[in-house]
Design an enzyme around this catalytic site. Sequence first.
Site: not given
Length: 509
Positions: A116, A200, A275, A292, A294, A352
């Site tokens: 990254k 960041e 992205e 990033e 993918n 969940f």
Amino acid sequence: MFNKILVANRGEIACRVFRTAKRMGLRTVAVYSDADARSPHVLMADEAVRLGPAPAAESYLKPELILLAARETGADCIHPGYGFLSERESFARACTEAGIAFVGPPPNAIAAMGDKIEAKKLARAAGVNVVPGFLGEIDDTEHAVRIAGDIGYPVMMKASAGGGGKGMRLAWSEADVREGFEATKREGLASFGDDRVFIEKFIESPRHIEIQLLGDQHGTVLYLGERECSIQRRHQKVVEEAPSPFVTPEMRRAMGEQAVALAKAVGYYSAGTVELIVSGADTTGKGFYFLEMNTRLQVEHPVTEAITGLDLVEQMIRVAAGERLAFGQDDVALNGWAIENRVYAEDPYRGFLPSTGRLVRYAPPEAESHQSPSRLREGLGVGTPVASPADGLSSPPPTPPASGRGEGYVRVDDGVREGGEVSIFYDPMIAKLVTWAPTREAAADLQVAALDAFEIEGVGNNIDFLSALMQHPRFRAGELTTGFIAEEYPDGFAGAPAAPGLVRTLAAV
């Protein structure tokens, strides 16, 4: 063109690739672990090879076993799907060295985008908007505190090799940095074997928007519009749609051109996704920043297929075979609206909590297509309706066809069957439910109807939750951020309130 394709994956993505491969006339090879011996993807393939025990580390994550299976069956190309080995540079390189085509990008592009920190440096050099931050080596917590102060709070601390929501911490103050920096390092080391961290600026009212790319080995790279993936839970996507209700044509072009520039800078070909984090508070159309890239097919690729009429898997296979893309940027038209919901084996009423066990009842809504057939045929342009010769099905084209199905359609991508088991060893996604319609409202209405018709028993599932999302006034208004679920359901999901009219009807019954 290839003769035989091996899919180094399982479940719905293996089934998805096999459908396209069979339509293209390719023979197919499945690989499986002991847990998947009777899974649909195994039964669907022409041949199947056992890899090993159920744990992925002993089966699907063993490159040497995948390559051995390819050699034994005579497969001349390997599609990695997503997850597992799909973004492992060493696997792509090993395929090439073994004389087997890797249906994906070149190894050097995977390596360039896999780190990254380095990816952000490359993006900046290619003229791509990058979130303000510090991409160098951070010495210790004190150094991190100074960096965060220079950037300005809030900031996000991220593991350099992170992904899937792991190794990320939001810091609103110096105290948060002191508390979270070392923890982020430890999580990065434990999950990815890399303890480097970058910091960041945190974008407020953030929207997660991504650009789908497609390139060939002859220097052509195109962007196929955007997908909005802002509705997430713990940084995992839940709902995806294309196009985005926020993006303007001018913004789409700017994001697409920057994504193409980055792809060309690393010699990228095949399907890939850039992205972006987009500020929902920015009205200038310039508030988007690289997150990033993918270097694989995305889970949510069906919504792009639905609005472009392209079969991305077919395009990946043709590119891997050395073919040129048969269309240009001006030929790519976005038509209608598509929404995808991920149906998971989890209990939204219990925080969940993941659910495993046997699918005592599994009856998805009646789908008119399992995949979008390519519209690229001799004499036909992108977006022209063409039926799939493989199974007699055709996903609705972006423009209303003569069959009258121009009001929308349902697509179900799955890799399970009734009586099968949702295992503890793999991702708990049961199916991807995709709807297409001429408008966003109609696509959401189709989702509600399809979810209502979806029958699952034996394991917990999130169908009620997804239906509530589709009917939520804020979703309908397109007012999305990555914090949508946390903001609207701060105490968890307890069910959606029934409309007064429905209550009266039920009382009468």
